[in-house]
Structure formats: C-alpha cells, structure tokens
Design a protein around this motif. Structure first.
Motif, PDB file in Angstrom:
ATOM      1  N   CYS A  36       0.833  -1.210   0.000  1.00  9.37           N
ATOM      2  CA  CYS A  36       0.000   0.000   0.000  1.00  9.37           C
ATOM      3  C   CYS A  36       0.867   1.259   0.000  1.00  9.37           C
ATOM      4  O   CYS A  36       0.616   2.200  -0.763  1.00  9.37           O
ATOM      5  CB  CYS A  36      -0.930  -0.018   1.204  1.00  9.37           C
ATOM      6  N   LEU A  37       1.890   1.284   0.842  1.00 11.00           N
ATOM      7  CA  LEU A  37       2.781   2.454   0.900  1.00 11.00           C
ATOM      8  C   LEU A  37       3.531   2.631  -0.416  1.00 11.00           C
ATOM      9  O   LEU A  37       3.632   3.743  -0.948  1.00 11.00           O
ATOM     10  CB  LEU A  37       3.760   2.320   2.065  1.00 11.00           C
ATOM     11  N   ALA A  38       4.051   1.539  -0.950  1.00 11.89           N
ATOM     12  CA  ALA A  38       4.795   1.617  -2.207  1.00 11.89           C
ATOM     13  C   ALA A  38       3.898   2.092  -3.352  1.00 11.89           C
ATOM     14  O   ALA A  38       4.314   2.922  -4.177  1.00 11.89           O
ATOM     15  CB  ALA A  38       5.409   0.256  -2.536  1.00 11.89           C
ATOM     16  N   GLU A  39       2.682   1.588  -3.413  1.00 12.80           N
ATOM     17  CA  GLU A  39       1.742   1.999  -4.462  1.00 12.80           C
ATOM     18  C   GLU A  39       1.379   3.475  -4.327  1.00 12.80           C
ATOM     19  O   GLU A  39       1.274   4.195  -5.318  1.00 12.80           O
ATOM     20  CB  GLU A  39       0.487   1.128  -4.414  1.00 12.80           C
ATOM     21  N   ALA A  40       1.201   3.947  -3.093  1.00 11.69           N
ATOM     22  CA  ALA A  40       0.884   5.359  -2.869  1.00 11.69           C
ATOM     23  C   ALA A  40       2.010   6.246  -3.389  1.00 11.69           C
ATOM     24  O   ALA A  40       1.764   7.257  -4.051  1.00 11.69           O
ATOM     25  CB  ALA A  40       0.645   5.620  -1.392  1.00 11.69           C
ATOM     26  N   VAL A  41       3.244   5.865  -3.130  1.00 11.02           N
ATOM     27  CA  VAL A  41       4.396   6.657  -3.589  1.00 11.02           C
ATOM     28  C   VAL A  41       4.514   6.585  -5.104  1.00 11.02           C
ATOM     29  O   VAL A  41       4.757   7.588  -5.770  1.00 11.02           O
ATOM     30  CB  VAL A  41       5.686   6.180  -2.891  1.00 11.02           C
ATOM     31  N   ARG A  47       6.011  12.386  -1.305  1.00 11.10           N
ATOM     32  CA  ARG A  47       5.692  13.147  -0.077  1.00 11.10           C
ATOM     33  C   ARG A  47       4.537  12.437   0.620  1.00 11.10           C
ATOM     34  O   ARG A  47       3.391  12.538   0.182  1.00 11.10           O
ATOM     35  CB  ARG A  47       5.359  14.590  -0.413  1.00 11.10           C
ATOM     36  N   LEU A  48       4.870  11.734   1.701  1.00 10.60           N
ATOM     37  CA  LEU A  48       3.937  10.803   2.320  1.00 10.60           C
ATOM     38  C   LEU A  48       3.673  11.170   3.783  1.00 10.60           C
ATOM     39  O   LEU A  48       4.589  11.554   4.508  1.00 10.60           O
ATOM     40  CB  LEU A  48       4.547   9.401   2.250  1.00 10.60           C
ATOM     41  N   ALA A  71      13.542   5.308   4.305  1.00 11.84           N
ATOM     42  CA  ALA A  71      14.845   5.267   3.628  1.00 11.84           C
ATOM     43  C   ALA A  71      14.679   5.364   2.113  1.00 11.84           C
ATOM     44  O   ALA A  71      15.411   6.099   1.441  1.00 11.84           O
ATOM     45  CB  ALA A  71      15.595   3.990   4.004  1.00 11.84           C
ATOM     46  N   ALA A  72      13.704   4.645   1.567  1.00 12.50           N
ATOM     47  CA  ALA A  72      13.458   4.690   0.122  1.00 12.50           C
ATOM     48  C   ALA A  72      13.036   6.088  -0.316  1.00 12.50           C
ATOM     49  O   ALA A  72      13.462   6.579  -1.369  1.00 12.50           O
ATOM     50  CB  ALA A  72      12.393   3.660  -0.263  1.00 12.50           C
ATOM     51  N   LEU A  73      12.210   6.754   0.488  1.00  9.93           N
ATOM     52  CA  LEU A  73      11.780   8.106   0.143  1.00  9.93           C
ATOM     53  C   LEU A  73      12.932   9.095   0.214  1.00  9.93           C
ATOM     54  O   LEU A  73      13.046   9.990  -0.634  1.00  9.93           O
ATOM     55  CB  LEU A  73      10.642   8.549   1.070  1.00  9.93           C
ATOM     56  N   ARG A  74      13.774   8.966   1.202  1.00  4.41           N
ATOM     57  CA  ARG A  74      14.925   9.875   1.323  1.00  4.41           C
ATOM     58  C   ARG A  74      15.860   9.753   0.134  1.00  4.41           C
ATOM     59  O   ARG A  74      16.450  10.731  -0.296  1.00  4.41           O
ATOM     60  CB  ARG A  74      15.669   9.614   2.630  1.00  4.41           C
ATOM     61  N   GLU A  75      15.986   8.543  -0.419  1.00  5.75           N
ATOM     62  CA  GLU A  75      16.808   8.353  -1.622  1.00  5.75           C
ATOM     63  C   GLU A  75      16.244   9.117  -2.808  1.00  5.75           C
ATOM     64  O   GLU A  75      16.973   9.467  -3.732  1.00  5.75           O
ATOM     65  CB  GLU A  75      16.907   6.868  -1.969  1.00  5.75           C
ATOM     66  N   ARG A  76      14.939   9.389  -2.803  1.00  5.72           N
ATOM     67  CA  ARG A  76      14.275  10.129  -3.885  1.00  5.72           C
ATOM     68  C   ARG A  76      14.004  11.577  -3.490  1.00  5.72           C
ATOM     69  O   ARG A  76      13.176  12.234  -4.106  1.00  5.72           O
ATOM     70  CB  ARG A  76      12.931   9.468  -4.206  1.00  5.72           C
ATOM     71  N   ASP A  77      14.686  12.064  -2.445  1.00  5.73           N
ATOM     72  CA  ASP A  77      14.441  13.400  -1.896  1.00  5.73           C
ATOM     73  C   ASP A  77      12.987  13.564  -1.471  1.00  5.73           C
ATOM     74  O   ASP A  77      12.420  14.644  -1.564  1.00  5.73           O
ATOM     75  CB  ASP A  77      14.824  14.503  -2.903  1.00  5.73           C
TER      76      ASP A  77
END
Length: 113
Positions: A36-41, A47-48, A71-77
C-alpha cells in the motif's frame, strides 16, 4: 478473542499523500502495508504522511516497513511524516528509538499544515 482487521485508505492532500492505517499491523499483514505504501508513492509521488492514529497495535515488522519506506523516500528526496497521538504506537516508536527518525504529529491536520 476477535482479531482486529487492518484497514488501509489512501487519499491526496495537495502534494502529499495520506495513507491511514487502522486496526493492527503485524507479521500477518505487513506485506499488505508495504504494498500500500509503495503503491501510494508510485502513484502520487514521494511526499507521504502515514496516519497511525487508528492503529491499536504495531509490531516490529510493521515498524521495519515504516523505516524502510522512509529510507526509500529519502533516496528520492522525498519525505515521510507520521501521525501518532499518545498511545501504544507512539510508545513503541519511542521504546525502539525510532521516533527521532520521523516528524511525528498528534493530528492529521498538524501533519498537513
């Protein structure tokens, strides 16, 4: 003893996506939360806000999903904030020393301001 079913919802608020979790997150359903989180991003961008105010329980596998998503989001700013009012979920974040990793808000309104 009745099992509490996990409920997940996603909605868009400006440039942020809010994923709300209610019920219990544990090893039995953590893969659904991860998806669910991955699909939302993927759908709405990095920005979650994850609203945990409806959770009655989260185990360490659930906390691990939140940390890996951050961590995955930080890699994508990207960014990730949590809504976790005082209760079991916030205590678990603090006890595991994960609370400092996230901006944590008492209400969804505060997280979206």
């Amino acid at each position: 003893m009745a099992l509490e079913v996990l409920r997940m919802t996603r909605c868009r608020h400006g440039e942020r996506t809010v994923v709300s979790l209610a019920g219990e997150v544990d090893a039995d359903n953590v893969s659904e939360v991860r998806a669910c989180l991955a699909e939302a991003v993927r759908t709405y961008g990095p920005r979650l806000v994850v609203d945990l105010s409806g959770l009655t329980f989260i185990d360490t596998t659930g906390l691990g999903v939140l940390v890996r998503q951050l961590a995955a989001l930080r890699e994508r700013d990207g960014t990730m904030a949590l809504v976790a009012p005082d209760g079991q979920v916030l205590r678990r974040l603090r006890r595991t020393n994960l609370a400092p990793l996230f901006p944590i808000y008492d209400t969804l309104g505060q997280a979206l301001d």
